[in-house]
Motif scaffolding. Structure first.
Motif, PDB file in Angstrom:
ATOM      1  N   ALA A  39       0.826  -1.199   0.000  1.00 47.56           N
ATOM      2  CA  ALA A  39       0.000   0.000   0.000  1.00 47.56           C
ATOM      3  C   ALA A  39       0.857   1.245   0.000  1.00 47.56           C
ATOM      4  N   PHE A  40       0.257   2.344  -0.458  1.00 47.63           N
ATOM      5  CA  PHE A  40       0.968   3.609  -0.569  1.00 47.63           C
ATOM      6  C   PHE A  40       1.314   4.170   0.809  1.00 47.63           C
ATOM      7  N   GLY A  41       2.529   4.746   0.892  1.00 44.00           N
ATOM      8  CA  GLY A  41       2.890   5.490   2.090  1.00 44.00           C
ATOM      9  C   GLY A  41       4.148   4.989   2.757  1.00 44.00           C
ATOM     10  N   THR A  42       5.313   5.564   2.390  1.00 41.52           N
ATOM     11  CA  THR A  42       6.562   5.203   3.040  1.00 41.52           C
ATOM     12  C   THR A  42       7.216   6.385   3.723  1.00 41.52           C
ATOM     13  N   GLY A  43       6.609   7.563   3.635  1.00 47.01           N
ATOM     14  CA  GLY A  43       7.189   8.744   4.257  1.00 47.01           C
ATOM     15  C   GLY A  43       7.998   9.592   3.314  1.00 47.01           C
ATOM     16  N   SER A  44       8.225   9.124   2.090  1.00 46.34           N
ATOM     17  CA  SER A  44       9.054   9.887   1.166  1.00 46.34           C
ATOM     18  C   SER A  44       8.273  10.961   0.415  1.00 46.34           C
ATOM     19  N   HIS A  45       6.964  10.801   0.267  1.00 43.86           N
ATOM     20  CA  HIS A  45       6.177  11.786  -0.488  1.00 43.86           C
ATOM     21  C   HIS A  45       5.949  13.031   0.364  1.00 43.86           C
ATOM     22  N   PRO A  46       5.982  14.230  -0.259  1.00 41.56           N
ATOM     23  CA  PRO A  46       5.805  15.468   0.518  1.00 41.56           C
ATOM     24  C   PRO A  46       4.533  15.499   1.359  1.00 41.56           C
ATOM     25  N   THR A  47       3.437  14.938   0.860  1.00 40.70           N
ATOM     26  CA  THR A  47       2.189  15.007   1.629  1.00 40.70           C
ATOM     27  C   THR A  47       2.266  14.169   2.897  1.00 40.70           C
ATOM     28  N   THR A  48       2.878  12.989   2.791  1.00 40.39           N
ATOM     29  CA  THR A  48       3.048  12.144   3.977  1.00 40.39           C
ATOM     30  C   THR A  48       3.984  12.818   4.971  1.00 40.39           C
ATOM     31  N   ARG A  49       5.065  13.374   4.471  1.00 39.34           N
ATOM     32  CA  ARG A  49       6.027  14.070   5.331  1.00 39.34           C
ATOM     33  C   ARG A  49       5.365  15.234   6.073  1.00 39.34           C
ATOM     34  N   LEU A  50       4.547  16.000   5.379  1.00 42.33           N
ATOM     35  CA  LEU A  50       3.868  17.135   6.008  1.00 42.33           C
ATOM     36  C   LEU A  50       2.944  16.680   7.132  1.00 42.33           C
ATOM     37  N   CYS A  51       2.208  15.597   6.892  1.00 42.22           N
ATOM     38  CA  CYS A  51       1.316  15.074   7.938  1.00 42.22           C
ATOM     39  C   CYS A  51       2.109  14.557   9.132  1.00 42.22           C
ATOM     40  N   LEU A  52       3.204  13.868   8.869  1.00 41.69           N
ATOM     41  CA  LEU A  52       4.044  13.349   9.951  1.00 41.69           C
ATOM     42  C   LEU A  52       4.621  14.490  10.779  1.00 41.69           C
ATOM     43  N   GLN A  53       5.050  15.541  10.105  1.00 38.94           N
ATOM     44  CA  GLN A  53       5.601  16.689  10.826  1.00 38.94           C
ATOM     45  C   GLN A  53       4.534  17.360  11.680  1.00 38.94           C
ATOM     46  N   ALA A  70     -12.450  26.539   1.265  1.00 39.06           N
ATOM     47  CA  ALA A  70     -13.794  27.074   1.041  1.00 39.06           C
ATOM     48  C   ALA A  70     -14.869  26.079   1.467  1.00 39.06           C
ATOM     49  N   ILE A  71     -14.619  24.792   1.239  1.00 41.04           N
ATOM     50  CA  ILE A  71     -15.605  23.767   1.602  1.00 41.04           C
ATOM     51  C   ILE A  71     -15.593  23.494   3.103  1.00 41.04           C
ATOM     52  N   TYR A  72     -14.403  23.314   3.675  1.00 46.56           N
ATOM     53  CA  TYR A  72     -14.279  22.881   5.074  1.00 46.56           C
ATOM     54  C   TYR A  72     -14.432  24.017   6.077  1.00 46.56           C
ATOM     55  N   SER A  73     -14.358  25.260   5.626  1.00 41.77           N
ATOM     56  CA  SER A  73     -14.398  26.387   6.580  1.00 41.77           C
ATOM     57  C   SER A  73     -15.760  26.535   7.260  1.00 41.77           C
ATOM     58  N   GLN A  74     -16.799  25.874   6.744  1.00 38.03           N
ATOM     59  CA  GLN A  74     -18.081  25.919   7.447  1.00 38.03           C
ATOM     60  C   GLN A  74     -18.019  25.135   8.760  1.00 38.03           C
ATOM     61  N   TRP A  75     -17.028  24.254   8.894  1.00 33.12           N
ATOM     62  CA  TRP A  75     -16.870  23.464  10.116  1.00 33.12           C
ATOM     63  C   TRP A  75     -15.588  23.796  10.890  1.00 33.12           C
ATOM     64  N   PHE A  76     -14.558  24.330  10.190  1.00 36.09           N
ATOM     65  CA  PHE A  76     -13.243  24.463  10.802  1.00 36.09           C
ATOM     66  C   PHE A  76     -12.660  25.860  10.627  1.00 36.09           C
ATOM     67  N   ASP A  77     -11.908  26.296  11.632  1.00 37.31           N
ATOM     68  CA  ASP A  77     -11.057  27.478  11.516  1.00 37.31           C
ATOM     69  C   ASP A  77      -9.651  26.995  11.195  1.00 37.31           C
ATOM     70  N   PHE A  78      -9.114  27.458  10.065  1.00 36.65           N
ATOM     71  CA  PHE A  78      -7.839  26.932   9.582  1.00 36.65           C
ATOM     72  C   PHE A  78      -6.653  27.803   9.982  1.00 36.65           C
ATOM     73  N   SER A  79      -5.549  27.137  10.241  1.00 35.04           N
ATOM     74  CA  SER A  79      -4.263  27.796  10.444  1.00 35.04           C
ATOM     75  C   SER A  79      -3.609  27.991   9.078  1.00 35.04           C
ATOM     76  N   PRO A  80      -2.540  28.814   9.006  1.00 32.40           N
ATOM     77  CA  PRO A  80      -1.822  28.941   7.731  1.00 32.40           C
ATOM     78  C   PRO A  80      -1.326  27.572   7.241  1.00 32.40           C
ATOM     79  N   ALA A  81      -1.378  27.378   5.942  1.00 32.91           N
ATOM     80  CA  ALA A  81      -0.992  26.089   5.358  1.00 32.91           C
ATOM     81  C   ALA A  81       0.508  25.871   5.443  1.00 32.91           C
ATOM     82  N   ALA A  82       0.901  24.612   5.610  1.00 34.62           N
ATOM     83  CA  ALA A  82       2.302  24.214   5.463  1.00 34.62           C
ATOM     84  C   ALA A  82       2.488  23.710   4.040  1.00 34.62           C
ATOM     85  N   GLU A  83       3.607  24.038   3.415  1.00 32.27           N
ATOM     86  CA  GLU A  83       3.816  23.692   2.013  1.00 32.27           C
ATOM     87  C   GLU A  83       5.188  23.077   1.819  1.00 32.27           C
ATOM     88  N   HIS A  84       5.251  22.074   0.919  1.00 33.47           N
ATOM     89  CA  HIS A  84       6.521  21.442   0.578  1.00 33.47           C
ATOM     90  C   HIS A  84       6.440  20.906  -0.840  1.00 33.47           C
TER      91      HIS A  84
END
Length: 297
Positions: A141-155, A270-284
């Motif tokens: 299955a997908f997910g070894t920590g090398s992809h930027p999205t996985t790394r961002l979530c782990l961080q 725009a979709i999720y803001s009806q339920w959540f207050d978001f912090s600034p995005a992390a990008e990689h």
């Protein structure tokens, strides 16, 4: 046993035709690569699961592996005739027999996620004995920590888990985020994925890391709320799953969303803001991770 590797240069309109035809003519495996890979002109191509990629690279290389006894040049000529195309440019490389397991393993080294968190294949020792090490091998299955999205979530998990939170990893893949959450101090943790292979991989990986997590196909997942909901999927599934993921996050709980290209972040907010207050995005590397806190009803 030795093999022959065919590297056939063509354009995007012809690459898939050659790929299919070479396979029909006896290729053991076929892949398509960017002819500009490794240069400044290299172009990443991204697609959503289940949706076709509209166009390949302008100049592509079709890579096919053949048995050493096959007449590859004649096969290429035959493929061009079937496709009614002029003879393409190609080269044939002899591939010596080797220890493919060892060769594959050599391509995967320990991955540092943060000063205290590493993803470590089982054939390596973690470089920092004092670190939190997630033992994970490439597999079903997908997910070894090398992809930027996985790394961002782990961080995010490394920086934000206080300890004891119950966590939902939606779209768990290899189980890497659920397992990491547990090893970083989370409490009860569940994973959900639509792929039955992900269930197998996640359970094996959890056992390998000596943690206890529950993994479910969507229809079997418990209907309860969590302190932290993490979903590292892609933009279109995140849009469709918004009401479900919001319902799984308790009031005051946190959501973490990734698998989102930077230019798509505003759509998700725009979709999720009806339920959540978001912090600034992390990008990689052009990908973002969004995190927010569940608002009161």
């Amino acid at each position: 046993m030795a093999w022959q590797e065919l590297r056939l240069t063509t354009d995007s309109a012809q690459a898939e035709g050659y790929s299919d035809t070479l396979f029909d003519l006896g290729a053991l495996s076929v892949s398509i690569e960017d002819a500009a890979a490794g240069t400044d002109a290299e172009k990443p191509i991204f697609g959503e699961p289940g949706e076709p990629v509209d166009q390949l690279w302008e100049t592509s290389i079709v890579v096919a592996l053949f048995d050493v006894e096959m007449d590859v040049a004649t096969i290429v000529e035959h493929a061009a005739q079937i496709l009614q195309l002029p003879a393409p440019s190609f080269e044939i490389i002899n591939v010596a027999d080797q220890d493919w397991v060892r060769l594959t393993q050599s391509q995967f080294d320990p991955i540092p996620i943060s000063p205290r968190l590493w993803i470590t294949p089982t054939w390596h020792e973690c470089p920092d004995p004092a670190a939190v090490s997630i033992q994970l091998d490439p597999g079903l299955a997908f997910g070894t920590g090398s992809h930027p999205t996985t790394r961002l979530c782990l961080q995010w998990l490394d920086s934000n888990l206080a300890g004891g939170e119950n966590v939902l990893d939606y779209g768990c893949g290899s189980g890497i985020l659920a397992i990491s959450a547990l090893k970083l101090g989370a409490g009860e943790t569940d994973g959900v994925d639509i792929d039955a292979q992900a269930m197998i991989a996640s359970r094996q990986n959890a056992e390998q890391n000596n943690v206890v997590a529950q993994f479910y196909l969507p229809d079997a997942a418990p209907s309860k709320s969590y302190d932290v909901v993490v979903a590292n999927i892609l933009t279109n599934p995140l849009k469709a799953l918004a009401p479900l993921l919001a319902s799984r996050c308790r009031i005051g709980g946190k959501i973490v969303l990734s698998g989102i290209l930077a230019e798509q972040a505003h759509e998700i907010i725009a979709i999720y803001s009806q339920w959540f207050d978001f912090s600034p995005a992390a990008e990689h590397e052009g990908w973002v991770c969004l995190s927010g806190i569940r608002k009161s009803a």
